[in-house]
Design a protein around this motif. Structure first.
Motif, PDB file in Angstrom:
ATOM      1  N   PRO A 146       0.826  -1.220   0.000  1.00  0.00           N
ATOM      2  CA  PRO A 146       0.000   0.000   0.000  1.00  0.00           C
ATOM      3  C   PRO A 146       0.858   1.267   0.000  1.00  0.00           C
ATOM      4  O   PRO A 146       1.897   1.332   0.667  1.00  0.00           O
ATOM      5  N   GLN A 147       0.397   2.258  -0.742  1.00  0.00           N
ATOM      6  CA  GLN A 147       1.102   3.534  -0.851  1.00  0.00           C
ATOM      7  C   GLN A 147       0.206   4.656  -0.351  1.00  0.00           C
ATOM      8  O   GLN A 147      -0.963   4.743  -0.745  1.00  0.00           O
ATOM      9  N   GLU A 148       0.747   5.503   0.513  1.00  0.00           N
ATOM     10  CA  GLU A 148      -0.047   6.607   1.070  1.00  0.00           C
ATOM     11  C   GLU A 148      -0.537   7.531  -0.037  1.00  0.00           C
ATOM     12  O   GLU A 148       0.215   7.940  -0.919  1.00  0.00           O
ATOM     13  N   GLY A 149      -1.823   7.849   0.006  1.00  0.00           N
ATOM     14  CA  GLY A 149      -2.443   8.732  -0.969  1.00  0.00           C
ATOM     15  C   GLY A 149      -2.958   8.032  -2.214  1.00  0.00           C
ATOM     16  O   GLY A 149      -3.681   8.636  -3.014  1.00  0.00           O
ATOM     17  N   GLU A 150      -2.621   6.748  -2.392  1.00  0.00           N
ATOM     18  CA  GLU A 150      -3.022   6.008  -3.579  1.00  0.00           C
ATOM     19  C   GLU A 150      -4.175   5.053  -3.256  1.00  0.00           C
ATOM     20  O   GLU A 150      -4.511   4.816  -2.097  1.00  0.00           O
ATOM     21  N   LEU A 151      -4.773   4.496  -4.323  1.00  0.00           N
ATOM     22  CA  LEU A 151      -5.820   3.504  -4.142  1.00  0.00           C
ATOM     23  C   LEU A 151      -5.205   2.170  -3.752  1.00  0.00           C
ATOM     24  O   LEU A 151      -4.107   1.824  -4.184  1.00  0.00           O
TER      25      LEU A 151
END
Length: 325
Positions: free
Chosen positions: A268-273
């Motif tokens: 998971p990447q912050e700010g992404e889906l």
């Protein structure tokens, strides 16, 4: 409305008369410091209403002639943090039906004993203030608190009319589509209570941050994330009602728990889906999504979060603050 106002007035009058008794009066078992709760209305709180829950695992509070036990964490064994000294009170979000909850305002030990000088007790593990939502107050243990809310006119019968068998004890209450919520990447499942003015529904998620390979189901990462649902604006979803999940904030660093992990499940990447492998489609990477026109039986309740069929651009991502809860 008139009934609610009358109840509130009666509750205020009853509270004023109750101040004649000292805050440290004896409980039925003869012990002092019975943690007496006289009111949950902020404007009626006085220094004598202050209680201390510091380092107690399941402290008892007294409401009128009844009692209730409070718990800090869901596994019951964790005690309240040190210096948990302050007031229980009722908090209501104006634009969300049934979003009311009882919170605890912590007062600095070296400062004045006033509500405005304190801050709400905050749960680091869940990135939200500690609270007892209305969906929790239907449990028998909290009946005295529910009765006090009704007596003071803070809620009415319609607000609290949630069947006890229709809510999960340790669930996240969702009142709006883009309300943030916290997940632990090592949990195998998550329950939601979707609560709107029109209805109430349970939603159960399993394995959407897990992977299954060679017949083995596992969660490849540890860490905690703040997420939110959104209406998808992706071109591939333009002709359907699709929900996606955005990673609002990484609350606890994400680490792989599998040695030499090949990142089969996208990190998971912050700010992404939130992404996943799409089984049966060449294992391509796609976004996690829920088709509201063809949801599984456990996700039917998410349809309650869509007010109409108009697809609008989600609100811009903004920094998360506890005060927004």
């Amino acid at each position: 409305m008139l009934k609610t106002l009358v109840n509130a007035a009666r509750g205020e009058l009853r509270h004023k008369h109750s101040y004649a008794a000292p805050a440290t009066r004896l409980a039925k078992n003869g012990r002092r410091n019975a943690r007496i709760i006289r009111t949950l209305q902020v404007h009626l709180l006085q220094p004598c209403d202050l209680i201390d829950l510091s380092e107690r695992r399941h402290p008892t509070i007294t409401i009128r002639d009844a009692s209730a036990r409070l718990f800090y964490e869901r596994h019951y064994q964790a005690g309240f943090p040190p210096n948990t000294r302050g007031f229980l009170y009722y908090h209501q979000t104006p634009d969300a039906f049934r979003s009311g909850q009882i919170r605890f305002r912590v007062i600095p030990s070296d400062g004045p004993c006033t509500f405005s000088q304190g801050k709400d007790l905050f749960m680091e593990s869940r990135a939200v203030p500690w609270s007892l939502p209305l969906t929790t107050l239907v449990q028998p243990n909290y009946a005295p608190l529910k009765s006090l809310l009704l007596e003071e006119g803070l809620i009415d019968d319609a607000t609290i009319r949630i069947p006890p068998n229709r809510q999960q004890r340790f669930s996240i209450n969702l009142h709006s589509l883009e309300q943030p919520f916290v997940i632990d990447l090592q949990d195998m499942a998550m329950n939601f209570n979707v609560v709107t003015e029109q209805s109430f529904s349970l939603v159960h998620f399993t394995q959407f941050w897990s992977e299954r390979r060679n017949g083995v189901l596992r969660n490849p990462y540890s860490g905690r994330l703040l997420l939110r649902f959104e209406r998808s604006t992706l071109l591939e979803h333009s002709k359907a009602r699709i929900l996606v999940i955005r990673v609002v904030k990484i609350l606890e660093p994400i680490t792989s728990v599998i040695p030499d992990y090949d990142m089969y499940f996208p990190i998971p990447q912050e700010g992404e889906l939130l992404q996943k492998r799409e089984q049966g489609r060449g294992n391509k990477i796609g976004v996690f999504n829920v088709d509201l026109d063809k949801p599984s039986s456990s996700m039917q309740g998410l349809k309650l979060l869509i007010i109409d069929d108009t697809i609008s651009v989600p609100k811009p991502h903004s920094p998360y603050t506890p005060e927004s809860q």
